[in-house]
Scaffold this motif. Sequence first.
Motif, PDB file in Angstrom:
ATOM      1  N   GLU A 165       0.841  -1.189   0.000  1.00 50.51           N
ATOM      2  CA  GLU A 165       0.000   0.000   0.000  1.00 50.51           C
ATOM      3  C   GLU A 165       0.878   1.242   0.000  1.00 50.51           C
ATOM      4  N   VAL A 166       0.431   2.259  -0.720  1.00 48.96           N
ATOM      5  CA  VAL A 166       1.106   3.554  -0.677  1.00 48.96           C
ATOM      6  C   VAL A 166       0.718   4.220   0.637  1.00 48.96           C
ATOM      7  N   LEU A 212       4.692   5.940  10.657  1.00 54.16           N
ATOM      8  CA  LEU A 212       4.775   4.678   9.927  1.00 54.16           C
ATOM      9  C   LEU A 212       5.233   3.555  10.849  1.00 54.16           C
ATOM     10  N   PRO A 213       4.625   2.367  10.728  1.00 61.97           N
ATOM     11  CA  PRO A 213       5.062   1.224  11.539  1.00 61.97           C
ATOM     12  C   PRO A 213       6.406   0.692  11.044  1.00 61.97           C
ATOM     13  N   ASP A 214       7.063  -0.087  11.893  1.00 60.47           N
ATOM     14  CA  ASP A 214       8.307  -0.728  11.491  1.00 60.47           C
ATOM     15  C   ASP A 214       8.036  -1.618  10.281  1.00 60.47           C
ATOM     16  N   ASP A 215       8.819  -1.406   9.235  1.00 61.77           N
ATOM     17  CA  ASP A 215       8.594  -2.146   7.990  1.00 61.77           C
ATOM     18  C   ASP A 215       9.733  -1.840   7.032  1.00 61.77           C
ATOM     19  N   ASP A 216       9.711  -2.494   5.898  1.00 64.77           N
ATOM     20  CA  ASP A 216      10.583  -2.184   4.767  1.00 64.77           C
ATOM     21  C   ASP A 216       9.757  -1.355   3.800  1.00 64.77           C
ATOM     22  N   TYR A 217      10.375  -0.310   3.237  1.00 67.13           N
ATOM     23  CA  TYR A 217       9.640   0.603   2.368  1.00 67.13           C
ATOM     24  C   TYR A 217      10.386   0.841   1.071  1.00 67.13           C
ATOM     25  N   ILE A 218       9.598   1.113   0.028  1.00 66.57           N
ATOM     26  CA  ILE A 218      10.114   1.565  -1.263  1.00 66.57           C
ATOM     27  C   ILE A 218       9.735   3.031  -1.381  1.00 66.57           C
ATOM     28  N   ILE A 219      10.691   3.876  -1.741  1.00 65.29           N
ATOM     29  CA  ILE A 219      10.393   5.279  -1.992  1.00 65.29           C
ATOM     30  C   ILE A 219      10.599   5.534  -3.478  1.00 65.29           C
TER      31      ILE A 219
END
Length: 121
Positions: free
Chosen positions: A78-79, A97-104
């Motif tokens: 999800e964006v 934002l919760p702890d996670d891996d993200y793509i920017i």
Amino acid sequence: MKRILSLLFLMAFAVQIFADCSQQVIQLRKVRIGHSGIPMPADEPDLYYDSTAQQIIIDGDGFVNYYDVEITSQSTWEVVVSTSVSGSYGTIDISSLPDDDYIITIDTPLGNTYEGYFQTY
């Protein structure tokens, strides 16, 4: 007196180094080239994740007026953030934002798209 000045200088230097440790460089890769593949001037910003301030720092050279930015969770796809920032300098608050891996993903007005990855652990 020289020792005190030297010690103060050394402490100030150490504080600066410690402060910079919270900023991690986010490596970007170009995923789309605009304008029919014709090489364009560098519109790629420098990108940092500041874990202490919980923000993304986008440091452009002002060549473009703005960057469109999306941050996507890799666990839900999800964006979670969609915004525009100045082409010179901007920050994005990610404290919620919760702890996670993200793509920017960063899109420029010239049609170029850059992508990077960061974690909030």
